[in-house]
Write an enzyme that holds these catalytic residues in place. Structure first.
Site, PDB file in Angstrom:
ATOM      1  N   ARG A 173      -0.687  -8.922  13.205  1.00 37.48           N
ATOM      2  CA  ARG A 173      -1.236  -7.862  12.340  1.00 37.48           C
ATOM      3  C   ARG A 173      -2.021  -8.446  11.169  1.00 37.48           C
ATOM      4  O   ARG A 173      -3.016  -7.878  10.726  1.00 37.48           O
ATOM      5  CB  ARG A 173      -0.119  -6.929  11.865  1.00 37.48           C
ATOM      6  CG  ARG A 173       0.232  -5.910  12.962  1.00 37.48           C
ATOM      7  CD  ARG A 173       1.615  -5.285  12.802  1.00 37.48           C
ATOM      8  NE  ARG A 173       1.900  -4.826  11.474  1.00 37.48           N
ATOM      9  CZ  ARG A 173       3.112  -4.843  10.915  1.00 37.48           C
ATOM     10  NH1 ARG A 173       4.147  -5.325  11.575  1.00 37.48           N
ATOM     11  NH2 ARG A 173       3.277  -4.395   9.700  1.00 37.48           N
TER      12      ARG A 173
ATOM     13  N   ARG B 227      11.215  -7.122   4.918  1.00 39.67           N
ATOM     14  CA  ARG B 227      11.213  -5.685   5.214  1.00 39.67           C
ATOM     15  C   ARG B 227      11.753  -5.426   6.628  1.00 39.67           C
ATOM     16  O   ARG B 227      12.431  -4.439   6.873  1.00 39.67           O
ATOM     17  CB  ARG B 227       9.781  -5.136   5.087  1.00 39.67           C
ATOM     18  CG  ARG B 227       9.673  -3.658   5.394  1.00 39.67           C
ATOM     19  CD  ARG B 227       8.270  -3.121   5.213  1.00 39.67           C
ATOM     20  NE  ARG B 227       7.462  -3.291   6.406  1.00 39.67           N
ATOM     21  CZ  ARG B 227       6.175  -2.942   6.493  1.00 39.67           C
ATOM     22  NH1 ARG B 227       5.556  -2.447   5.434  1.00 39.67           N
ATOM     23  NH2 ARG B 227       5.507  -3.095   7.611  1.00 39.67           N
TER      24      ARG B 227
ATOM     25  N   LYS C  12       0.834  -1.216   0.000  1.00 36.81           N
ATOM     26  CA  LYS C  12       0.000   0.000   0.000  1.00 36.81           C
ATOM     27  C   LYS C  12       0.867   1.264   0.000  1.00 36.81           C
ATOM     28  O   LYS C  12       0.606   2.185  -0.754  1.00 36.81           O
ATOM     29  CB  LYS C  12      -0.927   0.026   1.236  1.00 36.81           C
ATOM     30  CG  LYS C  12      -1.976  -1.074   1.256  1.00 36.81           C
ATOM     31  CD  LYS C  12      -3.004  -0.847   2.357  1.00 36.81           C
ATOM     32  CE  LYS C  12      -2.416  -0.933   3.758  1.00 36.81           C
ATOM     33  NZ  LYS C  12      -1.948  -2.290   4.129  1.00 36.81           N
TER      34      LYS C  12
ATOM     35  N   ARG D 239      -9.778   1.231   9.268  1.00 37.11           N
ATOM     36  CA  ARG D 239      -9.355  -0.147   9.532  1.00 37.11           C
ATOM     37  C   ARG D 239     -10.474  -0.965  10.173  1.00 37.11           C
ATOM     38  O   ARG D 239     -10.293  -2.158  10.411  1.00 37.11           O
ATOM     39  CB  ARG D 239      -8.190  -0.151  10.523  1.00 37.11           C
ATOM     40  CG  ARG D 239      -6.796   0.133   9.941  1.00 37.11           C
ATOM     41  CD  ARG D 239      -6.031  -1.077   9.647  1.00 37.11           C
ATOM     42  NE  ARG D 239      -4.668  -1.293  10.030  1.00 37.11           N
ATOM     43  CZ  ARG D 239      -3.575  -0.640   9.738  1.00 37.11           C
ATOM     44  NH1 ARG D 239      -3.620   0.495   9.127  1.00 37.11           N
ATOM     45  NH2 ARG D 239      -2.396  -1.094  10.076  1.00 37.11           N
TER      46      ARG D 239
ATOM     47  N   ARG E 221      11.226  -0.849  12.390  1.00 40.50           N
ATOM     48  CA  ARG E 221       9.931  -0.718  13.054  1.00 40.50           C
ATOM     49  C   ARG E 221       9.826  -1.697  14.207  1.00 40.50           C
ATOM     50  O   ARG E 221      10.112  -2.883  14.049  1.00 40.50           O
ATOM     51  CB  ARG E 221       8.793  -0.989  12.043  1.00 40.50           C
ATOM     52  CG  ARG E 221       8.486   0.210  11.199  1.00 40.50           C
ATOM     53  CD  ARG E 221       7.443  -0.081  10.162  1.00 40.50           C
ATOM     54  NE  ARG E 221       6.197  -0.620  10.709  1.00 40.50           N
ATOM     55  CZ  ARG E 221       5.055  -0.659  10.041  1.00 40.50           C
ATOM     56  NH1 ARG E 221       4.996  -0.167   8.814  1.00 40.50           N
ATOM     57  NH2 ARG E 221       3.986  -1.173  10.589  1.00 40.50           N
TER      58      ARG E 221
END
Ligand code: AMP
Length: 185
Positions: A144, A127, A13, A88, A133
């Site tokens: 998630r 990633r 995204k 969300r 993160r």
């Protein structure tokens, strides 16, 4: 152009949003990025959000809705925007609808990027090696994904029934996926 980008974590995204933003000359609003900014600035939103984010859970709807109500009224939103990571949940989608009605904004389309879950987990683990993160660990990545399928996926039906949904295959090269989105719009 006022767009929503839907899709599970890792589907790309953020990457597509950056490209669409340049194409349409609109702003890209990622609630994940905004929240990470609030967390590093130690604001009251950031302090409230931290634990949810670190556990891979959703930050409560009222925090998101207040934050986005303020954000969407700012001048730089007048030419259009692309929402990435928001809404969300169904209450967030309803709340967003009210905010946009109130400002007089119409939603043009909702792009739903799709991909296989295991492929997404592999991408996210890759990633994680460089993202820095705190929520990019395998346990949180899996959480998630779970949260996405239980709490966010119902939005697909919500926007489909409002004739706003564009389904886009999220597997392929970055350029191919952008082409698919532009064609659908
Ligand atoms: P993202 O960068 O979109 O993957 O978001 C990272 C994290 O921020 C999510 O796992 C949630 O904890 C939080 N977050 C971002 N957007 C929202 C939202 N619309 N509602 C609730 N929590 C959110």
């Amino acid at each position: 152009m006022r767009l929503i980008l839907l899709g599970p974590p890792g589907v790309g995204k953020g990457t597509q949003a950056e490209r669409l933003k340049d194409h349409y000359q609109i702003i890209h609003l990622s609630t994940g990025e905004i929240l990470r900014g609030e967390m590093s600035a130690l604001t009251s939103i950031g302090i409230q959000a931290r634990q949810y984010i670190e556990e891979g859970k959703l930050v409560p709807d009222d925090i998101l809705l207040n934050m986005m109500d303020n954000r969407l009224r700012q001048d730089d939103c007048e030419n259009g925007y692309l929402l990435d990571g928001f809404p969300r949940t169904i209450p967030q989608a309803r709340g967003l609808g009210k905010i946009m009605d109130d400002i007089g904004h119409l939603l043009d389309a909702v792009i739903n990027l799709t991909a296989d879950e295991e492929e997404l987990i592999t991408r996210l683990l890759r990633r994680a090696e460089s993202s820095g993160r705190s929520d990019d660990t395998e346990i949180v990545i899996r959480e998630r994904q779970k949260v996405y399928w239980t709490q966010t996926a119902p939005l697909i039906q919500y926007y489909e029934s409002r004739n706003l949904l564009k389904e886009i295959n999220g597997l392929g090269s970055i350029e191919e996926i952008t082409e698919r989105i532009l064609d659908a719009l």
